[in-house]
Design an enzyme around this catalytic site. Structure first.
Site, PDB file in Angstrom:
ATOM      1  N   ARG A 100      -7.651  -5.636  -3.228  1.00 42.35           N
ATOM      2  CA  ARG A 100      -8.183  -6.950  -2.863  1.00 42.35           C
ATOM      3  C   ARG A 100      -9.676  -6.951  -3.117  1.00 42.35           C
ATOM      4  O   ARG A 100     -10.388  -6.043  -2.683  1.00 42.35           O
ATOM      5  CB  ARG A 100      -7.897  -7.290  -1.399  1.00 42.35           C
ATOM      6  CG  ARG A 100      -8.592  -8.578  -0.951  1.00 42.35           C
ATOM      7  CD  ARG A 100      -8.144  -9.094   0.395  1.00 42.35           C
ATOM      8  NE  ARG A 100      -6.940  -9.912   0.264  1.00 42.35           N
ATOM      9  CZ  ARG A 100      -6.540 -10.817   1.168  1.00 42.35           C
ATOM     10  NH1 ARG A 100      -7.252 -11.027   2.258  1.00 42.35           N
ATOM     11  NH2 ARG A 100      -5.436 -11.503   0.990  1.00 42.35           N
TER      12      ARG A 100
ATOM     13  N   GLN B 216      -2.452  -2.431   3.993  1.00 37.59           N
ATOM     14  CA  GLN B 216      -3.794  -2.605   3.433  1.00 37.59           C
ATOM     15  C   GLN B 216      -4.713  -1.588   4.093  1.00 37.59           C
ATOM     16  O   GLN B 216      -4.906  -1.614   5.313  1.00 37.59           O
ATOM     17  CB  GLN B 216      -4.305  -4.019   3.686  1.00 37.59           C
ATOM     18  CG  GLN B 216      -5.645  -4.307   3.012  1.00 37.59           C
ATOM     19  CD  GLN B 216      -6.211  -5.655   3.414  1.00 37.59           C
ATOM     20  OE1 GLN B 216      -6.639  -5.823   4.558  1.00 37.59           O
ATOM     21  NE2 GLN B 216      -6.219  -6.623   2.497  1.00 37.59           N
TER      22      GLN B 216
ATOM     23  N   GLY C 253      -1.656 -17.067   4.891  1.00 36.43           N
ATOM     24  CA  GLY C 253      -1.913 -16.470   6.191  1.00 36.43           C
ATOM     25  C   GLY C 253      -1.626 -17.411   7.332  1.00 36.43           C
ATOM     26  O   GLY C 253      -0.591 -17.313   8.001  1.00 36.43           O
ATOM     27  N   ARG C 254      -2.543 -18.361   7.577  1.00 35.23           N
ATOM     28  CA  ARG C 254      -2.396 -19.259   8.724  1.00 35.23           C
ATOM     29  C   ARG C 254      -1.097 -20.054   8.672  1.00 35.23           C
ATOM     30  O   ARG C 254      -0.541 -20.405   9.707  1.00 35.23           O
ATOM     31  CB  ARG C 254      -3.601 -20.197   8.788  1.00 35.23           C
ATOM     32  CG  ARG C 254      -4.879 -19.482   9.184  1.00 35.23           C
ATOM     33  CD  ARG C 254      -6.105 -20.327   8.904  1.00 35.23           C
ATOM     34  NE  ARG C 254      -7.318 -19.664   9.314  1.00 35.23           N
ATOM     35  CZ  ARG C 254      -7.912 -18.686   8.647  1.00 35.23           C
ATOM     36  NH1 ARG C 254      -7.379 -18.256   7.506  1.00 35.23           N
ATOM     37  NH2 ARG C 254      -9.015 -18.128   9.089  1.00 35.23           N
TER      38      ARG C 254
ATOM     39  N   TYR D 151     -16.491  -5.387   3.771  1.00 34.95           N
ATOM     40  CA  TYR D 151     -16.235  -4.084   4.387  1.00 34.95           C
ATOM     41  C   TYR D 151     -16.766  -2.990   3.464  1.00 34.95           C
ATOM     42  O   TYR D 151     -17.401  -3.279   2.448  1.00 34.95           O
ATOM     43  CB  TYR D 151     -14.752  -3.952   4.724  1.00 34.95           C
ATOM     44  CG  TYR D 151     -14.292  -5.016   5.704  1.00 34.95           C
ATOM     45  CD1 TYR D 151     -14.921  -5.156   6.947  1.00 34.95           C
ATOM     46  CD2 TYR D 151     -13.283  -5.924   5.394  1.00 34.95           C
ATOM     47  CE1 TYR D 151     -14.546  -6.139   7.848  1.00 34.95           C
ATOM     48  CE2 TYR D 151     -12.895  -6.914   6.283  1.00 34.95           C
ATOM     49  CZ  TYR D 151     -13.532  -7.020   7.504  1.00 34.95           C
ATOM     50  OH  TYR D 151     -13.167  -8.005   8.392  1.00 34.95           O
TER      51      TYR D 151
ATOM     52  N   SER E 283      -0.101 -12.918   3.979  1.00 33.48           N
ATOM     53  CA  SER E 283      -1.425 -12.347   3.768  1.00 33.48           C
ATOM     54  C   SER E 283      -1.821 -11.428   4.922  1.00 33.48           C
ATOM     55  O   SER E 283      -1.409 -11.649   6.069  1.00 33.48           O
ATOM     56  CB  SER E 283      -2.436 -13.489   3.643  1.00 33.48           C
ATOM     57  OG  SER E 283      -3.650 -13.028   3.111  1.00 33.48           O
ATOM     58  N   PRO E 284      -2.630 -10.394   4.655  1.00 30.29           N
ATOM     59  CA  PRO E 284      -3.129  -9.556   5.745  1.00 30.29           C
ATOM     60  C   PRO E 284      -3.941 -10.366   6.740  1.00 30.29           C
ATOM     61  O   PRO E 284      -4.821 -11.128   6.345  1.00 30.29           O
ATOM     62  CB  PRO E 284      -4.013  -8.534   5.025  1.00 30.29           C
ATOM     63  CG  PRO E 284      -3.545  -8.536   3.607  1.00 30.29           C
ATOM     64  CD  PRO E 284      -3.097  -9.938   3.334  1.00 30.29           C
TER      65      PRO E 284
END
Length: 786
Positions: A622, A493, A719-720, A574, A415-416
């Site tokens: 996304r 991304q 991600g993590r 964003y 994941s970004p």
């Protein structure tokens, strides 16, 4: 001690027996408005885990229950003329009437004063006269209602109707029958509870109920009277299932399930027990189980603690996490049945797996342990959907996937994740190592952090960009490494920070303005992200056109830099995300107001990027599928947003949630965002043939396999998990015995190390049989791509 128990159901009676055994000198009185042989409902279900606790607490009750049990191991899913059977589930059921009889007999043996045909005193009256008041007075608890300010209940009535019946057809397994009727989809939940009878529950969405039963069920029924008109129709609709057997009623009428949650379970010397405190949907069979476990815990805490207040505090502290976990699973299950229509397009094999794993307590790995043959059949079926033959069988996460014209070697996405390690927007050696190591670790697709399209479009001074030639060359160094040394694909991304820009690096203060050197931020409307952040400049139409062109310029640079896939960031508050949400877009021109208008600028940017990005390379978007705040984007809006991008040519939708407004109230939990991906995948993904990526607290390979095989997502982004273990995908392959090729430099480490799994301990038999998850899950902390 003098104890008043308000309600003579399983919870109240079982607590009374346990408390009297532990303290024979206690004076315990139970009030029950009904007669001893009055009971409503048919069978009650227990797991082996719960029965073990009952046996330990009172062997006499357990022995009497055991003599009555109907047991089964199998679950049968009947769908579209097929039957899929999964074994190894290990549950037992018995007549609710007989259970109450056993508990009543035990109370009499122990000297508990049970007063039938007697209305319980009010909470105020009981608490004044007794040392302890145990309110076991059910889902409509008068005690909870009278003390609502203390208990702070929340009751949520759901969207399905159901009716609880019995039948003289003795099922040989737990049965899910999915009926495709002229009125719509209905489902039967059936299980045996004796050698002569079974529980027979018909459940259907309220819209289907209105068409099938709305008119005939309109007649008011007297207390205790069953809806015989509806039952006659049910006999006709379910004739093929019943095969000539009868259904019978017992105060059976249509109802909608109410999920009960309470902020507190105690008020002074009054404590809630069972359904008065909490409910869990019957589809996971936990109402009586939870109630009796509550009773056991309360009796034990009263024994163990030195004073009443400490005992009640310990009781709630012990039980609340268990109940919360069960309610979370029950919520997932009931929502699955509410939305079952979105899955009926699935192949019966996939549908069967989907219904079995709906609550996420039973998983792919868990089913492999329960019933290896059933799991192998599913793997073979899934392989046949990917390949021309079913010969290439492997865990679902390792089946290849094509997004647009891009072939991915597996279904795992890194994941970004923002790293805040760029210098003037230029990625550094850190990015080469960070992204390169994830690609070497076996993931099919590695995504960059959000790469910004302008200097003032950055979130922080450490964020990367693609608006200069130096930045483009630096990114090309990363993509060249990935392509030269791994089979992974790498995506970029693109985004613009909008009103969330000009902030500190995450470790210096997430979302906090810079101490100095702030740049002006912009947004669709002049609404700051928080009181600490700048008031953004409302963008003019010429400025929108300039930003659109910046996105297109960065997309062309990304193509030259060698990226395989481009994702447009329209999530997390964003710039493009803030155009989509009505909480952040208050414009009155053609870019604000309706969802169609709020989509206008993000779609204009998408079209410009799509035109600048090579046609043969895929493009995804996304989105935040919910703002987690009243008045914001919800899942219905998200479906329409996904549809709009699909119609404009998106190859995939990456489904995240939230981070749009600082006041958000997310409902965190394991895989908590996947229901949104699920809805979009089975509605928009199927309609337009585009990929859907699930993300959010997915931390085990078992989760990935389960989501992919159930058809809830095409790809899973973690991600993590990849920060914890850059070689996570390689390790997942080794743990599952899948011979995934390792980089030749890593070949010496490709064998599974001695000492067992790295993904968590093997489940014990008790956990397996109780329906608990089959693997341990890494700890996670809620957060974002920040």
């Amino acid at each position: 001690m003098r104890i008043a128990v308000l309600g003579g159901g399983p919870a109240g009676l079982y607590f009374a027996t346990l408390a009297k055994q532990l303290h024979p000198d206690h004076e315990i009185t139970v009030w029950e408005r009904n007669a001893p042989d009055d009971t409503f409902g048919f069978g009650v279900v227990f797991s082996d885990e719960t029965l073990g606790g009952i046996e330990h607490a009172d062997p006499v009750i357990h022995a009497a229950m055991r003599a009555e049990f109907a047991r089964w191991d199998d679950i049968d899913v009947h769908f579209r003329g097929t039957v899929h059977t999964s074994g190894g589930h290990g549950f037992a059921a018995m007549s609710r009437k007989r259970l109450l009889g056993i508990l009543q007999e035990r109370c009499a043996e122990l000297g508990v004063d049970v007063r039938f045909h007697t209305e319980a005193p009010s909470a105020a009256e009981a608490s004044a006269e007794y040392d302890l008041v145990v309110a076991a007075d059910g889902v409509n608890s008068p005690t909870r209602n009278a003390l609502a300010e203390s208990f702070r209940p929340n009751l949520q009535t759901r969207r399905c109707k159901y009716i609880w019946l019995g039948t003289d057809l003795v099922f040989d397994a737990f049965k899910f029958h999915v009926l495709e009727t002229p009125h719509g989809i209905m489902q039967i939940h059936g299980y045996p509870y004796s050698d002569t009878a079974s529980t027979f529950i018909l459940e259907l969405h309220e819209d289907v109920w209105q068409r099938a039963f709305g008119e005939i069920a309109a007649t008011a029924l007297a207390p205790g009277e069953s809806d015989e008109k509806s039952i006659e129709v049910i006999r006709e609709l379910c004739a093929d299932v019943l095969g000539g057997h009868q259904v019978f009623a017992n105060n059976s009428k249509w109802t909608a399930f109410a999920t009960v949650r309470c902020a507190s379970w105690r008020h002074e010397n009054v404590v809630l027990l069972g359904d008065a405190a909490h409910t869990a949907h019957f589809s996971i069979g936990s109402g009586t189980k939870l109630a009796m476990e509550d009773a056991l815990a309360l009796a034990a805490c009263l024994r163990e603690q030195s004073d009443m207040d400490s005992a009640l505090e310990a009781y709630e502290a012990e039980r609340r996490p268990v109940v919360t976990s069960t309610q979370r699973a029950a919520q997932a299950s009931l929502e699955w049945f509410e939305n079952m229509g979105q899955y009926t397009h699935q192949d019966p094999a996939q549908f069967a797996f989907n219904i079995l794993t709906r609550s996420r307590r039973v998983t792919y790995d868990n089913l492999r342990l329960r019933d290896p043959e059933f799991a192998a059949e599913l793997d073979t079926w899934f392989a046949s959907t990917v390949h021309s033959s079913d010969s290439d069988v492997r865990p679902p996460m390792f089946q290849p996937f094509r997004i647009g014209s891009l072939e991915l070697p597996n279904r795992v996405v890194v994941s970004p994740m923002d790293m805040y390690s760029s210098e003037d927007g230029v990625p550094t050696d850190f990015h080469l190592v960070h992204l390169g190591s994830k690609a070497l670790g076996g993931a099919g697709l590695v995504m960059t952090e959000m790469v910004c399209v302008s200097e003032t479009g950055r979130i922080t001074p450490g964020c990367g960009g693609l608006y200069t030639e130096e930045q483009e060359q630096a990114w090309a160094r990363v993509t060249d490494f990935v392509h030269a040394h791994t089979p992974a694909r790498i995506g970029v991304q693109l985004g613009h920070s909008g009103r969330k820009g000009s902030t500190k690096l995450m470790w210096d203060g997430i979302d906090q303005p810079l101490s100095e050197g702030n740049w002006e931020v912009c947004a669709p409307s002049a609404i700051p992200y928080s009181d600490a952040n700048q008031i953004p400049r409302e963008l003019s139409i010429p400025e929108l056109q300039e930003i659109r062109d910046q996105f297109a310029h960065s997309a062309a640079a990304a193509a030259r830099a060698g990226f395989d896939l481009l994702e447009l960031h329209c999530a997390h508050g964003y710039l493009l995300s803030s155009f989509l949400s009505p909480l952040t877009n208050r414009r009155t021109d053609e870019y604000g107001g309706s969802l169609e208008n709020r989509l206008r600028f993000p779609l204009e940017v998408f079209d410009a990027v799509r035109a600048a990005w090579p046609a043969e390379r895929p493009m995804t978007v996304r989105i935040s599928a919910t703002d987690w705040y009243d008045g914001g984007i919800d899942v219905d809006d998200a479906v329409e947003i996904a549809r709009a991008f699909a119609e404009h040519g998106a190859d995939g939708i990456d489904v995240s949630t939230g981070q749009v407004v600082s006041e958000e109230k997310p409902e965190y939990g394991r895989s908590y965002q996947t229901p949104y991906a699920d809805r979009i995948r089975n509605e928009i993904g199927r309609e337009y043939g585009i990929a859907v990526i699930a993300v959010g607290a997915i931390s085990s390979y078992d989760d990935v396999n389960s989501l992919i095989l159930a058809g809830r997502a095409d790809l899973c982004a973690l991600g993590r998990t990849h920060l914890y273990d850059p070689q996570w995908t390689l390790h997942a392959a080794a743990e599952q015995g899948y011979p995934m090729p390792w980089p030749k430099q890593f070949a010496a480490g490709s064998r599974k190390p001695q000492g067992g799994r790295t993904d968590g301990p093997k489940p014990r038999l008790e956990l397996l049989r109780s329906g608990e998850p089959g693997t341990a899950h890494a700890r996670w902390r809620p957060g974002s791509d920040r």
